[in-house]
Design a protein around this motif. Sequence first.
Motif, PDB file in Angstrom:
ATOM      1  N   LEU A 169      59.430  66.899  57.301  1.00 17.39           N
ATOM      2  CA  LEU A 169      59.724  68.170  56.642  1.00 17.39           C
ATOM      3  C   LEU A 169      58.572  69.153  56.807  1.00 17.39           C
ATOM      4  O   LEU A 169      58.789  70.352  57.069  1.00 17.39           O
ATOM      5  CB  LEU A 169      60.028  67.945  55.158  1.00 17.39           C
ATOM      6  CG  LEU A 169      61.386  67.312  54.832  1.00 17.39           C
ATOM      7  CD1 LEU A 169      61.509  67.054  53.333  1.00 17.39           C
ATOM      8  CD2 LEU A 169      62.538  68.193  55.299  1.00 17.39           C
ATOM      9  N   ILE A 170      57.348  68.681  56.653  1.00 16.06           N
ATOM     10  CA  ILE A 170      56.188  69.558  56.847  1.00 16.06           C
ATOM     11  C   ILE A 170      56.151  70.069  58.288  1.00 16.06           C
ATOM     12  O   ILE A 170      55.908  71.257  58.548  1.00 16.06           O
ATOM     13  CB  ILE A 170      54.884  68.823  56.488  1.00 16.06           C
ATOM     14  CG1 ILE A 170      54.822  68.565  54.988  1.00 16.06           C
ATOM     15  CG2 ILE A 170      53.663  69.624  56.951  1.00 16.06           C
ATOM     16  CD1 ILE A 170      53.652  67.714  54.555  1.00 16.06           C
ATOM     17  N   GLU A 171      56.411  69.166  59.242  1.00 21.47           N
ATOM     18  CA  GLU A 171      56.429  69.566  60.656  1.00 21.47           C
ATOM     19  C   GLU A 171      57.521  70.606  60.914  1.00 21.47           C
ATOM     20  O   GLU A 171      57.315  71.558  61.676  1.00 21.47           O
ATOM     21  CB  GLU A 171      56.650  68.314  61.523  1.00 21.47           C
ATOM     22  CG  GLU A 171      56.486  68.547  63.010  1.00 21.47           C
ATOM     23  CD  GLU A 171      55.035  68.678  63.447  1.00 21.47           C
ATOM     24  OE1 GLU A 171      54.808  68.807  64.661  1.00 21.47           O
ATOM     25  OE2 GLU A 171      54.132  68.669  62.596  1.00 21.47           O
ATOM     26  N   THR A 172      58.657  70.435  60.266  1.00 19.42           N
ATOM     27  CA  THR A 172      59.761  71.389  60.444  1.00 19.42           C
ATOM     28  C   THR A 172      59.429  72.751  59.844  1.00 19.42           C
ATOM     29  O   THR A 172      59.638  73.787  60.488  1.00 19.42           O
ATOM     30  CB  THR A 172      61.039  70.834  59.784  1.00 19.42           C
ATOM     31  OG1 THR A 172      61.390  69.583  60.391  1.00 19.42           O
ATOM     32  CG2 THR A 172      62.202  71.801  59.955  1.00 19.42           C
ATOM     33  N   PHE A 173      58.924  72.755  58.626  1.00 24.61           N
ATOM     34  CA  PHE A 173      58.672  74.029  57.940  1.00 24.61           C
ATOM     35  C   PHE A 173      57.468  74.798  58.499  1.00 24.61           C
ATOM     36  O   PHE A 173      57.323  75.989  58.228  1.00 24.61           O
ATOM     37  CB  PHE A 173      58.470  73.784  56.445  1.00 24.61           C
ATOM     38  CG  PHE A 173      59.734  73.390  55.731  1.00 24.61           C
ATOM     39  CD1 PHE A 173      60.907  74.103  55.929  1.00 24.61           C
ATOM     40  CD2 PHE A 173      59.762  72.306  54.868  1.00 24.61           C
ATOM     41  CE1 PHE A 173      62.085  73.750  55.276  1.00 24.61           C
ATOM     42  CE2 PHE A 173      60.935  71.941  54.206  1.00 24.61           C
ATOM     43  CZ  PHE A 173      62.103  72.665  54.408  1.00 24.61           C
ATOM     44  N   THR A 174      56.629  74.109  59.270  1.00 28.25           N
ATOM     45  CA  THR A 174      55.476  74.794  59.864  1.00 28.25           C
ATOM     46  C   THR A 174      55.705  75.108  61.342  1.00 28.25           C
ATOM     47  O   THR A 174      54.766  75.487  62.047  1.00 28.25           O
ATOM     48  CB  THR A 174      54.197  73.945  59.715  1.00 28.25           C
ATOM     49  OG1 THR A 174      54.408  72.659  60.334  1.00 28.25           O
ATOM     50  CG2 THR A 174      53.837  73.748  58.260  1.00 28.25           C
ATOM     51  N   THR A 175      56.939  74.963  61.788  1.00 29.82           N
ATOM     52  CA  THR A 175      57.224  75.146  63.216  1.00 29.82           C
ATOM     53  C   THR A 175      56.874  76.544  63.714  1.00 29.82           C
ATOM     54  O   THR A 175      56.400  76.720  64.835  1.00 29.82           O
ATOM     55  CB  THR A 175      58.705  74.826  63.514  1.00 29.82           C
ATOM     56  OG1 THR A 175      58.956  75.019  64.895  1.00 29.82           O
ATOM     57  CG2 THR A 175      59.644  75.743  62.725  1.00 29.82           C
ATOM     58  N   LYS A 176      57.089  77.565  62.888  1.00 25.98           N
ATOM     59  CA  LYS A 176      56.817  78.940  63.308  1.00 25.98           C
ATOM     60  C   LYS A 176      55.328  79.258  63.320  1.00 25.98           C
ATOM     61  O   LYS A 176      54.915  80.293  63.837  1.00 25.98           O
ATOM     62  CB  LYS A 176      57.557  79.915  62.404  1.00 25.98           C
ATOM     63  CG  LYS A 176      59.080  79.825  62.538  1.00 25.98           C
ATOM     64  CD  LYS A 176      59.789  80.834  61.642  1.00 25.98           C
ATOM     65  CE  LYS A 176      61.299  80.727  61.799  1.00 25.98           C
ATOM     66  NZ  LYS A 176      62.021  81.687  60.917  1.00 25.98           N
ATOM     67  N   LEU A 177      54.541  78.363  62.729  1.00 23.86           N
ATOM     68  CA  LEU A 177      53.096  78.588  62.690  1.00 23.86           C
ATOM     69  C   LEU A 177      52.380  77.926  63.862  1.00 23.86           C
ATOM     70  O   LEU A 177      51.167  78.053  64.000  1.00 23.86           O
ATOM     71  CB  LEU A 177      52.528  78.048  61.368  1.00 23.86           C
ATOM     72  CG  LEU A 177      53.127  78.627  60.078  1.00 23.86           C
ATOM     73  CD1 LEU A 177      52.542  77.900  58.870  1.00 23.86           C
ATOM     74  CD2 LEU A 177      52.866  80.124  59.980  1.00 23.86           C
TER      75      LEU A 177
END
Length: 418
Positions: A110-118
Amino acid sequence: MMVLVDDAGGAYPRIDHSPWNGCTLADFVMPFFLFIVGVAIALALKRVPSMRDAVKKIILRTLKLLFWGILLQGGYSHAPDDLSYGVDMKFIRWCGILQRIALVYCVVALIETFTTKLRPTTLSPGHLSIFTAYRWIGGFVAFIIYMVTTFALYVPDWSFVDHNHDEKKRYTVICGMRGHLGPACNAVGYVDRQVWGVNHLYSQPVWTRLKACTFSSPGTGPLRKDAPAWCHAPFEPEGFLSSISAILSGTIGVHYGHVLIHFKGHSERLKQWVSMAVVLLIVAIILHFTNAIPLNKQLYSFSYVCFTAGAAGIVFSGFYLLIDVWGFRTPFLFLEWIGMNAMLVFVMAAQDIFAGFVNGWYYKDPDNTLVNWIQEHVFVKVWHSERLGTLLYVIFAEITFWSVVAGICHKLGIYWKL
């Protein structure tokens, strides 16, 4: 490795889980699982076309892992020796291997997914640019929660009823302390007793193989008459607080995956992987031998995280060098096959479901089964050694057998995925 240590560990206690402090071959299994889960997450989520779809898949896979974990290790299955099934919900075990993997996978993915745009498309120059380019927030928060709770939480006296014998007896463990890292009064056990309840913890903890508990140490044997009360107590090796610490193992695996994505040259990748592994190993060794934070799988201590992650990094780099750089792929095809059908091998071999199924057909006596006959007559009696026969049975009748099965499934395009 899990099949080897689980089924041959009784004959060779030195490769079985360490009774408390220390690190044996068996103690590498769980962190290696979580490390490679982290690597896979980085590769699978390097591009996320739809964040909503990615979150749905992550939650669904987490629920599947939780379901299979409780079914296989909650007490419902009694394979391979007991042909019955069913579990008293008063004593069901909520934690286990797949449950820990589910938690770590869910948080890290989930962390990897939510930080994808960063994520940066290219890295800035510098050896440490890979560290500054990504968010280690999951591992950092997990580290803080674990360390603060472990060393600051007050652990009061506690009691339990030993249900493993016909004569039920209540024991009381005297604690009243903070920061204790021994079996009796650690915060990891206290949190699990409060969250799950003492009756829902693992009833056969490895600490019963300590010298304080049995004269058979480091092997399994009857408890001493003067054994402390905690020797009779349950303890959850895959508990709540220790699983929070395990998130750091997955986070380190994600970092290795990020290196694989961003660095294209073999030497650059290996330099990053090996240097980080060496640093982790040095930190772990210093913490352990200064007795600041000993290596401990049951507590999933920070030194244990560092040591096993460093070892995983070295092994990962070694396989990369052998297979991807030098091209020695054929000798390791059996590992590839098992890896592509890991769930099949875990359920059927590591959890003894296939052996339990075969044992359902016996002759005259429930102990007179094909599995027991092969182990006794093909291995033990031929080599005139219970220990060697058991080891060879595990290597050939289990690991080699399931490597071949996994290879056949691969050729037929059959995969068990979650």
